[in-house]
Design an enzyme around this catalytic site. Sequence first.
Site, short mmCIF file in Angstrom:
data_model
loop_
_atom_site.label_atom_id
_atom_site.label_comp_id
_atom_site.label_asym_id
_atom_site.label_seq_id
_atom_site.Cartn_x
_atom_site.Cartn_y
_atom_site.Cartn_z
N HIS A 6 -8.31 2.18 0.05
CA HIS A 6 -8.53 1.24 -1.05
C HIS A 6 -10.02 0.94 -1.23
O HIS A 6 -10.44 -0.21 -1.36
CB HIS A 6 -7.72 -0.05 -0.84
CG HIS A 6 -6.27 0.22 -0.62
ND1 HIS A 6 -5.44 0.67 -1.61
CD2 HIS A 6 -5.51 0.14 0.51
CE1 HIS A 6 -4.22 0.85 -1.12
NE2 HIS A 6 -4.24 0.54 0.16
N SER B 168 0.83 -1.20 0.00
CA SER B 168 0.00 0.00 0.00
C SER B 168 0.87 1.25 0.00
O SER B 168 1.61 1.50 -0.95
CB SER B 168 -0.95 -0.05 1.20
OG SER B 168 -1.88 1.01 1.18
#
Length: 403
Positions: free
Chosen positions: A271, A135
């Site tokens: 996300h 991430s």
Amino acid sequence: MIAAELPSFRRLAAGAARASGARRHHRWVRFQSSGAPKRPKTAIFFPGQGVQRVGMITPWLEAFPRTVKPIVDEIDQVLGLPLTRIIAEGPNAVLTCTENSQPAIMATSILILKVMEQEFGFKPAERLDFTLGHSLGEFAALVAGGYLEFGDALKLVRQRGEVMAHCSKEARKEGGGEYGMVALVCENEDRLKAMVDGIHDFLGLSHDGSKSDSTIDIPPIAQVLIANINSKNQIVLSGSIDRITTLLSNLRQFGGHDPRAVRLKSDSPFHSPLMKPAEKLMKKLLHDEKRSNGEDLVRFPGYMPCISNVTAKPFKSKEQLEDLLARQAVETVNWWDSVKYLDQEQQVKRWIGIGPGKVGRNLVGKEVGMKGEVKGGGVWGVTAPGEMEEIVKALDATETACD
């Protein structure tokens, strides 16, 4: 304008690897060539949000002041705010704010890598074959791989974090309730796929779970989606906590699944479609912004392949990197597939986790069946000064394991 390059943050792999464009390209393709080096293939990886803690830079500053003090000064200079004081002193509630925690984690990760280089003679361009990050960690991976300058990446991450924090506040204001992320852990690894299919069915997604195929009449504020696929038995859901709770009840009542659910320390649904403004900002910055010398922010190729969170494969072009790095804000982090690709297809034998916390090392170690040094390889996590020398020695000891 993104910050200009600062003197002590020249490219991480300065020296031989930047002698010419041809040689940079050679670093990019070497892992595919028949003349690959004898040493085991090696990957470096970086953590994402959630690993921040007050004081995480202090031990490095005390142990290696000559290297760390200039970096600390430059972090604050680049951002125009006393981020390193927040890291050192807190309070934790301020450090945990998305706009602070994201640049803090990335900066700490690169700081540790710089210590490894300057104090222990570690040369990433010569010792590594792949770079990847979980991430937020993808930005650190791109710095380590020579695709982004540190100052530029730091500003990008700060701006990205500010927009993400704003998205979360607006969601709470508009929809009420709580938003965040919940990890689901299956005790039986064989049941993960069936559980994921059940989640897709409940959410009205297509079978492959693509977020672009989500039911269009459900507004982003009401959507729950799979944010991370972290390992063979762990995924993370992102969105409204109330809707996640409803989904879990459905899985248990009708799907026969009973995963262990762990609320993560995040009040932002990363996300997920709620982060669309962050994707738009990143696309604009990556495509339109220039460095002070007129160069694009992204360089391509880098010194080594970097694995995309979205595709779980190396970035193929500058244009694809810019697109996927922006989309990463809303897309699923395919960490498990990324590790499998390097482990099974590229036969990576040595894994070096750089940054605060050991979550990433544990996820990688579990998947590849290693922890610490093993014959011909290993999985290590560099999180504290006392670990650095031991890990560098372990890397040296396994350098000729393929001979």
